[in-house]
Write a protein that holds these residues in place. Structure first.
Motif, PDB file in Angstrom:
ATOM      1  N   VAL A  59      18.739  47.229  77.890  1.00 11.50           N
ATOM      2  CA  VAL A  59      19.276  46.515  78.554  1.00 11.50           C
ATOM      3  C   VAL A  59      18.893  45.425  79.339  1.00 11.50           C
ATOM      4  CG1 VAL A  59      20.222  46.525  81.609  1.00 11.50           C
ATOM      5  CG2 VAL A  59      20.332  48.857  79.968  1.00 11.50           C
TER       6      VAL A  59
ATOM      7  N   VAL B  71      20.386  41.233  79.906  1.00  6.21           N
ATOM      8  CA  VAL B  71      20.277  40.681  80.945  1.00  6.21           C
ATOM      9  C   VAL B  71      19.643  38.851  80.793  1.00  6.21           C
ATOM     10  CG1 VAL B  71      19.314  40.638  83.082  1.00  6.21           C
ATOM     11  CG2 VAL B  71      20.181  42.563  82.535  1.00  6.21           C
TER      12      VAL B  71
ATOM     13  N   THR C 291      25.653  46.023  81.459  1.00  4.19           N
ATOM     14  CA  THR C 291      25.177  44.454  82.381  1.00  4.19           C
ATOM     15  C   THR C 291      25.977  44.144  83.477  1.00  4.19           C
ATOM     16  OG1 THR C 291      25.353  43.145  80.640  1.00  4.19           O
ATOM     17  CG2 THR C 291      23.034  43.799  80.542  1.00  4.19           C
TER      18      THR C 291
END
Length: 275
Positions: A128, A132, A200
Motif C-alpha cells: 500500500v 501511495v 488507496t
C-alpha cells in the motif's frame, strides 16, 4: 521449477518486501542478469506508453535497465530507482539515469512523472505504501503499471530442477513447493496488487492485462539464466553446480533445447484526477 521468491508474486514464508537480502541478491552477477534475462512484449510497452499522458517514466526497481531501455526505445525519458548499486552501475553503463534507493525511502523532491512502472520488482515494495508513493509522483491521469513474467519450464526440466534443489538445499523453506504451478496462482498475485491499488482510493479502477508468448532456449542459454533467479543467487558454488548439472542433463535428454511458454501479466491503473 519451484517458484522461488524472485519475480513472481505469491505467498512465501515472509512477505517479499520484508526480505531485503533476497531482493538485493540479484546483483551478485549483474552482467549475467542483464545478458540472460528476457525483455518484455513490445505490445505491452506500447500500450503503457499510449495510456500515459506523457513520456516521463519512473522505473521502480529498474535492475540493470532491461525494461527501461525498451521504454527509452519507445521515445520515453526514463529515471530508474534501484536499491542495489551493482545493478544500478550496469544500468548506467547502458545509458540509463539511476538513483540508488529503495522506492519507499526515495526522495522525489518536486519531480512528477507520466508513468510509474515496475517490471519484476513490485513484490519487493511495501504494497500500500508503494501505491501511495506512486500516486504522489504521478501527474493526474498518470499510469501505474506493475508487470512481470510467469515462466514454468516443461515438466521434463522443472522436475529435475526441483529434485536437485531439494537435495542441495533441504532446509530451504522453498523446497516443499511444487515443481510447476498453474497460471491461476500468479494471476491471484496480480489481483492482490489490484486490491492494494483500490485500497488507496487514489486511482481509477485497475485493469488486468495478459500477453502470451514463446521463447526457445538452448541448454547453455537456460543454464546462463537460471543462476540469476531468486533462491539460486544465494547458493554456494558447489550447490549451484549440482543443480545446473541436473538441469543440463535434463535438457540434453530433450535434444539440447526446449521452448518456454511465457505469460506476461500486468496490473495497471490511472491516477485519479482529484482536482
Amino acid at each position: 521449477m519451484p517458484t522461488l521468491p524472485r519475480e513472481q508474486p505469491g505467498p512465501s514464508p515472509a512477505q517479499p518486501h520484508e526480505v531485503r537480502r533476497m531482493a538485493e541478491s540479484f546483483g551478485v552477477d549483474a552482467q549475467r542478469y542483464d545478458q540472460a534475462r528476457p525483455g518484455y512484449p513490445d505490445a505491452l510497452v506500447t500500450r503503457i506508453v499510449a495510456a500515459s499522458p506523457g513520456p516521463d517514466v519512473l522505473d521502480v526497481g529498474c535492475g540493470t535497465g532491461i525494461a527501461a531501455r525498451q521504454f527509452q526505445a519507445a521515445g520515453c525519458t526514463v529515471l530508474g530507482i534501484e536499491p542495489d548499486a551493482r545493478m544500478a552501475d550496469v544500468a548506467r553503463g547502458r545509458g540509463l539515469r539511476v538513483e540508488v534507493a529503495a522506492f519507499e525511502a526515495w526522495q522525489p523532491a518536486d519531480r512528477a512523472f507520466d508513468a510509474v512502472v515496475a517490471a519484476q520488482s513490485w513484490h519487493w515494495v511495501q504494497p500500500v505504501a508503494g501505491v501511495v508513493k506512486a500516486a504522489r509522483v504521478l501527474r493526474p491521469g498518470g499510469r501505474l503499471a506493475i508487470f512481470g513474467h510467469v515462466y514454468e519450464p516443461p515438466a521434463e526440466v522443472a522436475e529435475p530442477f526441483a529434485a536437485a534443489y531439494r537435495k542441495v538445499a533441504p532446509d530451504s523453506p522453498f523446497t516443499g513447493q511444487p515443481a510447476r504451478r498453474p497460471i491461476d496462482f500468479y494471476q491471484s498475485g496480480y489481483a492482490k496488487f489490484a486490491d492494494a491499488i483500490r485500497e488507496t482510493g487514489q486511482f481509477d479502477a485497475p485493469e488486468q492485462w495478459r500477453y502470451d508468448w514463446e521463447h526457445p532456449y538452448t541448454r547453455d542459454q537456460w543454464l546462463d539464466l537460471l543462476p540469476t533467479t531468486g533462491g539460486l543467487t544465494r547458493l554456494r558454488p558447489d550447490q549451484l553446480a549440482r543443480i545446473l548439472d541436473a538441469v543440463g542433463a535434463a535438457i540434453d535428454a530433450l535434444g539440447g533445447s526446449f521452448t518456454m511458454n511465457y505469460t506476461t501479466l500486468a496490473t495497471t491503473a490511472a491516477r485519479a484526477d482529484t482536482n
